[in-house]
Motif scaffolding. Sequence first.
Motif, PDB file in Angstrom:
ATOM      1  N   ILE A  11       0.822  -1.205   0.000  1.00 38.69           N
ATOM      2  CA  ILE A  11       0.000   0.000   0.000  1.00 38.69           C
ATOM      3  C   ILE A  11       0.857   1.257   0.000  1.00 38.69           C
ATOM      4  N   PHE A  12       1.931   1.236   0.800  1.00 40.44           N
ATOM      5  CA  PHE A  12       2.771   2.427   0.934  1.00 40.44           C
ATOM      6  C   PHE A  12       4.028   2.380   0.066  1.00 40.44           C
ATOM      7  N   ASP A  13       4.065   1.417  -0.858  1.00 48.95           N
ATOM      8  CA  ASP A  13       5.141   1.293  -1.841  1.00 48.95           C
ATOM      9  C   ASP A  13       6.523   1.330  -1.178  1.00 48.95           C
ATOM     10  N   LEU A  14       6.695   0.447  -0.191  1.00 47.20           N
ATOM     11  CA  LEU A  14       7.964   0.340   0.537  1.00 47.20           C
ATOM     12  C   LEU A  14       8.634  -0.990   0.230  1.00 47.20           C
ATOM     13  N   ASP A  15       9.949  -0.995   0.203  1.00 48.72           N
ATOM     14  CA  ASP A  15      10.659  -2.263   0.162  1.00 48.72           C
ATOM     15  C   ASP A  15      10.573  -2.880   1.549  1.00 48.72           C
ATOM     16  N   ARG A  16      10.414  -4.183   1.616  1.00 53.60           N
ATOM     17  CA  ARG A  16      10.255  -4.837   2.919  1.00 53.60           C
ATOM     18  C   ARG A  16      11.477  -4.656   3.811  1.00 53.60           C
ATOM     19  N   TRP A  17      12.651  -4.520   3.230  1.00 52.31           N
ATOM     20  CA  TRP A  17      13.870  -4.337   4.036  1.00 52.31           C
ATOM     21  C   TRP A  17      13.828  -3.041   4.832  1.00 52.31           C
ATOM     22  N   VAL A  18      13.086  -2.027   4.333  1.00 60.08           N
ATOM     23  CA  VAL A  18      12.966  -0.768   5.068  1.00 60.08           C
ATOM     24  C   VAL A  18      12.279  -1.018   6.407  1.00 60.08           C
ATOM     25  N   HIS A  22      13.873  -1.072  10.532  1.00 57.23           N
ATOM     26  CA  HIS A  22      13.280  -0.337  11.649  1.00 57.23           C
ATOM     27  C   HIS A  22      12.701  -1.273  12.717  1.00 57.23           C
ATOM     28  N   GLY A  23      12.950  -2.551  12.570  1.00 63.85           N
ATOM     29  CA  GLY A  23      12.472  -3.522  13.561  1.00 63.85           C
ATOM     30  C   GLY A  23      10.990  -3.803  13.465  1.00 63.85           C
ATOM     31  N   ALA A  24      10.391  -3.534  12.325  1.00 62.83           N
ATOM     32  CA  ALA A  24       8.952  -3.757  12.135  1.00 62.83           C
ATOM     33  C   ALA A  24       8.743  -4.945  11.199  1.00 62.83           C
ATOM     34  N   PHE A  25       7.565  -5.534  11.257  1.00 61.04           N
ATOM     35  CA  PHE A  25       7.252  -6.587  10.296  1.00 61.04           C
ATOM     36  C   PHE A  25       6.164  -6.093   9.362  1.00 61.04           C
ATOM     37  N   ASP A  26       6.134  -6.673   8.208  1.00 59.77           N
ATOM     38  CA  ASP A  26       5.216  -6.261   7.155  1.00 59.77           C
ATOM     39  C   ASP A  26       3.871  -6.954   7.361  1.00 59.77           C
TER      40      ASP A  26
END
Length: 129
Positions: A11-18, A22-26
């Motif tokens: 939805i937010f057009d982010l690469d999952r590595w970003v 940041h210590g977050a999961f997709d």
Amino acid sequence: MPLRTLFFSDIFDLDRWVLEDHGAFDVSLVSDLPLFIDPFLIFHSARPEYRHLHDQMIAYLRFLRDRTIGRNPTTAELQLWYCFPEVRQNWLGFSRYGNHGFGLGLHFARTFHASLGDMFKDLGSIRQD
């Protein structure tokens, strides 16, 4: 063509590595998350209020265990005692359609109730500090 799960990164057009950096999961935005937070981990907390919460959880499990002796609960009792909803404020049930999650249903209630008397007959009798 298989149904593709829609993720936050889509939805937010982010690469999952970003997110990983940041210590977050997709998170999936269309299905419930397969997560579980073990409430009994507070048993080892040094904070008295958390230890008190642990003691209250054990007391509730003893209450449930005591209800297994000599009777079969009604469906209404099973729903009342075992079918509590997920906590909405933690957003673990977040999806495209809200954050309510499914919680545990009657199948769990019946199965857990049937096994409580044997599994937890000594529950709460020993406490290790």
